[in-house]
Design a protein around this motif. Sequence first.
Motif, PDB file in Angstrom:
ATOM      1  N   ILE A 180      34.529  37.836  22.096  1.00 59.84           N
ATOM      2  CA  ILE A 180      35.627  37.743  23.057  1.00 59.84           C
ATOM      3  C   ILE A 180      35.410  38.689  24.223  1.00 59.84           C
ATOM      4  CG2 ILE A 180      38.090  38.215  23.370  1.00 59.84           C
ATOM      5  CD1 ILE A 180      38.504  37.103  20.527  1.00 59.84           C
ATOM      6  N   SER A 181      34.923  39.899  23.942  1.00 57.47           N
ATOM      7  CA  SER A 181      34.689  40.847  25.033  1.00 57.47           C
ATOM      8  C   SER A 181      33.558  40.379  25.939  1.00 57.47           C
ATOM      9  CB  SER A 181      34.404  42.237  24.484  1.00 57.47           C
ATOM     10  OG  SER A 181      33.168  42.258  23.807  1.00 57.47           O
ATOM     11  N   VAL A 182      32.519  39.753  25.376  1.00 59.81           N
ATOM     12  CA  VAL A 182      31.419  39.238  26.193  1.00 59.81           C
ATOM     13  C   VAL A 182      31.896  38.083  27.065  1.00 59.81           C
ATOM     14  CG1 VAL A 182      29.220  37.988  26.054  1.00 59.81           C
ATOM     15  CG2 VAL A 182      29.588  40.013  24.652  1.00 59.81           C
ATOM     16  N   ILE A 183      32.770  37.234  26.521  1.00 59.57           N
ATOM     17  CA  ILE A 183      33.266  36.091  27.280  1.00 59.57           C
ATOM     18  C   ILE A 183      34.208  36.534  28.402  1.00 59.57           C
ATOM     19  CG2 ILE A 183      34.723  34.022  27.123  1.00 59.57           C
ATOM     20  CD1 ILE A 183      33.539  33.591  24.325  1.00 59.57           C
ATOM     21  N   THR A 184      35.075  37.482  28.128  1.00 53.80           N
ATOM     22  CA  THR A 184      36.082  37.872  29.117  1.00 53.80           C
ATOM     23  C   THR A 184      35.585  38.891  30.131  1.00 53.80           C
ATOM     24  OG1 THR A 184      36.937  39.579  27.635  1.00 53.80           O
ATOM     25  CG2 THR A 184      37.999  37.411  27.554  1.00 53.80           C
ATOM     26  N   LYS A 185      34.456  39.539  29.886  1.00 56.06           N
ATOM     27  CA  LYS A 185      33.976  40.583  30.797  1.00 56.06           C
ATOM     28  C   LYS A 185      33.739  40.069  32.218  1.00 56.06           C
ATOM     29  CE  LYS A 185      30.956  44.522  31.052  1.00 56.06           C
ATOM     30  NZ  LYS A 185      30.047  45.375  30.322  1.00 56.06           N
ATOM     31  N   PRO A 186      33.077  38.916  32.425  1.00 61.57           N
ATOM     32  CA  PRO A 186      32.896  38.439  33.815  1.00 61.57           C
ATOM     33  C   PRO A 186      34.220  38.163  34.529  1.00 61.57           C
ATOM     34  CG  PRO A 186      31.454  37.247  32.331  1.00 61.57           C
ATOM     35  CD  PRO A 186      32.357  38.077  31.484  1.00 61.57           C
ATOM     36  N   PHE A 187      35.204  37.665  33.804  1.00 63.14           N
ATOM     37  CA  PHE A 187      36.508  37.409  34.414  1.00 63.14           C
ATOM     38  C   PHE A 187      37.195  38.712  34.812  1.00 63.14           C
ATOM     39  CE2 PHE A 187      35.939  33.657  31.631  1.00 63.14           C
ATOM     40  CZ  PHE A 187      35.872  32.696  32.634  1.00 63.14           C
ATOM     41  N   LEU A 188      37.084  39.731  33.966  1.00 60.46           N
ATOM     42  CA  LEU A 188      37.677  41.023  34.293  1.00 60.46           C
ATOM     43  C   LEU A 188      36.982  41.670  35.487  1.00 60.46           C
ATOM     44  CD1 LEU A 188      38.220  42.501  30.726  1.00 60.46           C
ATOM     45  CD2 LEU A 188      39.931  41.541  32.267  1.00 60.46           C
ATOM     46  N   ILE A 189      35.658  41.544  35.560  1.00 62.65           N
ATOM     47  CA  ILE A 189      34.926  42.093  36.697  1.00 62.65           C
ATOM     48  C   ILE A 189      35.341  41.391  37.979  1.00 62.65           C
ATOM     49  CG2 ILE A 189      32.617  42.288  37.720  1.00 62.65           C
ATOM     50  CD1 ILE A 189      31.558  42.727  34.868  1.00 62.65           C
ATOM     51  N   CYS A 190      35.460  40.087  37.921  1.00 64.09           N
ATOM     52  CA  CYS A 190      35.881  39.311  39.099  1.00 64.09           C
ATOM     53  C   CYS A 190      37.301  39.677  39.512  1.00 64.09           C
ATOM     54  CB  CYS A 190      35.776  37.826  38.785  1.00 64.09           C
ATOM     55  SG  CYS A 190      36.229  36.770  40.164  1.00 64.09           S
ATOM     56  N   ARG A 191      38.196  39.812  38.569  1.00 63.96           N
ATOM     57  CA  ARG A 191      39.579  40.170  38.882  1.00 63.96           C
ATOM     58  C   ARG A 191      39.659  41.563  39.501  1.00 63.96           C
ATOM     59  NH1 ARG A 191      43.557  41.396  34.152  1.00 63.96           N
ATOM     60  NH2 ARG A 191      42.481  43.355  34.420  1.00 63.96           N
ATOM     61  N   ASN A 192      38.914  42.517  38.941  1.00 62.61           N
ATOM     62  CA  ASN A 192      38.914  43.865  39.504  1.00 62.61           C
ATOM     63  C   ASN A 192      38.330  43.887  40.907  1.00 62.61           C
ATOM     64  OD1 ASN A 192      40.111  44.936  37.255  1.00 62.61           O
ATOM     65  ND2 ASN A 192      38.173  45.511  36.297  1.00 62.61           N
ATOM     66  N   TRP A 193      37.265  43.090  41.141  1.00 67.92           N
ATOM     67  CA  TRP A 193      36.674  43.030  42.465  1.00 67.92           C
ATOM     68  C   TRP A 193      37.672  42.473  43.478  1.00 67.92           C
ATOM     69  CZ3 TRP A 193      35.465  38.848  45.659  1.00 67.92           C
ATOM     70  CH2 TRP A 193      34.725  39.176  46.794  1.00 67.92           C
ATOM     71  N   ILE A 194      38.388  41.423  43.072  1.00 70.02           N
ATOM     72  CA  ILE A 194      39.396  40.838  43.969  1.00 70.02           C
ATOM     73  C   ILE A 194      40.491  41.845  44.259  1.00 70.02           C
ATOM     74  CG2 ILE A 194      41.231  39.095  44.101  1.00 70.02           C
ATOM     75  CD1 ILE A 194      39.305  37.204  42.605  1.00 70.02           C
ATOM     76  N   ASN A 195      40.967  42.533  43.257  1.00 69.99           N
ATOM     77  CA  ASN A 195      42.041  43.509  43.450  1.00 69.99           C
ATOM     78  C   ASN A 195      41.621  44.665  44.329  1.00 69.99           C
ATOM     79  OD1 ASN A 195      43.927  42.105  41.981  1.00 69.99           O
ATOM     80  ND2 ASN A 195      43.451  43.152  40.070  1.00 69.99           N
ATOM     81  N   HIS A 196      40.409  45.159  44.175  1.00 71.02           N
ATOM     82  CA  HIS A 196      39.997  46.373  44.865  1.00 71.02           C
ATOM     83  C   HIS A 196      39.392  46.126  46.237  1.00 71.02           C
ATOM     84  CE1 HIS A 196      41.047  49.026  41.631  1.00 71.02           C
ATOM     85  NE2 HIS A 196      40.408  48.262  40.778  1.00 71.02           N
ATOM     86  N   THR A 197      38.825  44.951  46.484  1.00 69.09           N
ATOM     87  CA  THR A 197      38.214  44.715  47.788  1.00 69.09           C
ATOM     88  C   THR A 197      39.030  43.758  48.639  1.00 69.09           C
ATOM     89  OG1 THR A 197      36.805  42.999  46.868  1.00 69.09           O
ATOM     90  CG2 THR A 197      35.890  45.211  47.001  1.00 69.09           C
ATOM     91  N   LEU A 198      39.431  42.651  48.099  1.00 65.48           N
ATOM     92  CA  LEU A 198      40.137  41.657  48.901  1.00 65.48           C
ATOM     93  C   LEU A 198      41.611  41.988  49.094  1.00 65.48           C
ATOM     94  CD1 LEU A 198      38.603  38.365  47.496  1.00 65.48           C
ATOM     95  CD2 LEU A 198      37.941  39.636  49.529  1.00 65.48           C
ATOM     96  N   LEU A 199      42.252  42.507  48.060  1.00 72.73           N
ATOM     97  CA  LEU A 199      43.684  42.774  48.127  1.00 72.73           C
ATOM     98  C   LEU A 199      44.000  44.241  48.360  1.00 72.73           C
ATOM     99  CD1 LEU A 199      44.868  40.527  45.181  1.00 72.73           C
ATOM    100  CD2 LEU A 199      44.758  39.960  47.596  1.00 72.73           C
ATOM    101  N   ASN A 200      43.042  44.985  48.843  1.00 64.61           N
ATOM    102  CA  ASN A 200      43.232  46.405  49.072  1.00 64.61           C
ATOM    103  C   ASN A 200      44.221  46.610  50.221  1.00 64.61           C
ATOM    104  OD1 ASN A 200      43.024  49.117  49.012  1.00 64.61           O
ATOM    105  ND2 ASN A 200      40.844  49.203  49.440  1.00 64.61           N
ATOM    106  N   ASP A 201      45.261  47.401  49.988  1.00 66.96           N
ATOM    107  CA  ASP A 201      46.302  47.595  50.988  1.00 66.96           C
ATOM    108  C   ASP A 201      46.012  48.747  51.945  1.00 66.96           C
ATOM    109  OD1 ASP A 201      47.743  45.492  50.013  1.00 66.96           O
ATOM    110  OD2 ASP A 201      48.973  46.729  48.696  1.00 66.96           O
ATOM    111  N   GLU A 202      44.901  49.445  51.773  1.00 65.53           N
ATOM    112  CA  GLU A 202      44.601  50.554  52.658  1.00 65.53           C
ATOM    113  C   GLU A 202      44.234  50.037  54.034  1.00 65.53           C
ATOM    114  OE1 GLU A 202      41.642  53.067  51.053  1.00 65.53           O
ATOM    115  OE2 GLU A 202      42.655  53.301  49.140  1.00 65.53           O
ATOM    116  N   LEU A 203      44.605  50.807  55.042  1.00 62.12           N
ATOM    117  CA  LEU A 203      44.262  50.425  56.407  1.00 62.12           C
ATOM    118  C   LEU A 203      42.867  50.942  56.721  1.00 62.12           C
ATOM    119  CD1 LEU A 203      47.628  51.327  58.135  1.00 62.12           C
ATOM    120  CD2 LEU A 203      46.847  49.085  57.432  1.00 62.12           C
ATOM    121  N   HIS A 204      42.009  50.060  57.221  1.00 59.74           N
ATOM    122  CA  HIS A 204      40.632  50.455  57.532  1.00 59.74           C
ATOM    123  C   HIS A 204      40.444  50.505  59.035  1.00 59.74           C
ATOM    124  CE1 HIS A 204      39.380  50.242  53.392  1.00 59.74           C
ATOM    125  NE2 HIS A 204      39.973  49.056  53.287  1.00 59.74           N
ATOM    126  N   TYR A 205      41.191  51.337  59.706  1.00 57.95           N
ATOM    127  CA  TYR A 205      41.053  51.457  61.148  1.00 57.95           C
ATOM    128  C   TYR A 205      40.097  52.571  61.435  1.00 57.95           C
ATOM    129  CZ  TYR A 205      45.463  48.881  61.608  1.00 57.95           C
ATOM    130  OH  TYR A 205      46.467  47.970  61.570  1.00 57.95           O
TER     131      TYR A 205
END
Length: 67
Positions: free
Chosen positions: A42-67
């Motif tokens: 189960i951990s091997v199967i879900t690991k890619p999904f967790l990595i993808c979700r974390n990447w989306i949360n931290h890079t795409l949905l990041n609320d910090e202003l990058h000015y």
Amino acid sequence: MDIVIYSFVALLCILFNEYRLIKKYIRAHNNNFEKTNSEKVISVITKPFLICRNWINHTLLNDELHY
């Protein structure tokens, strides 16, 4: 009076450090339990999904202003 305040602050720092070390020890102890085969699969199967979700949360949905 200053000595009392300094000693109180030093005691708080020591207490906080001990709490942090105990919490770290407990976390390391809990992570060392053997996993069953189904948990490993189960951990091997879900690991890619967790990595993808974390990447989306931290890079795409990041609320910090990058000015």
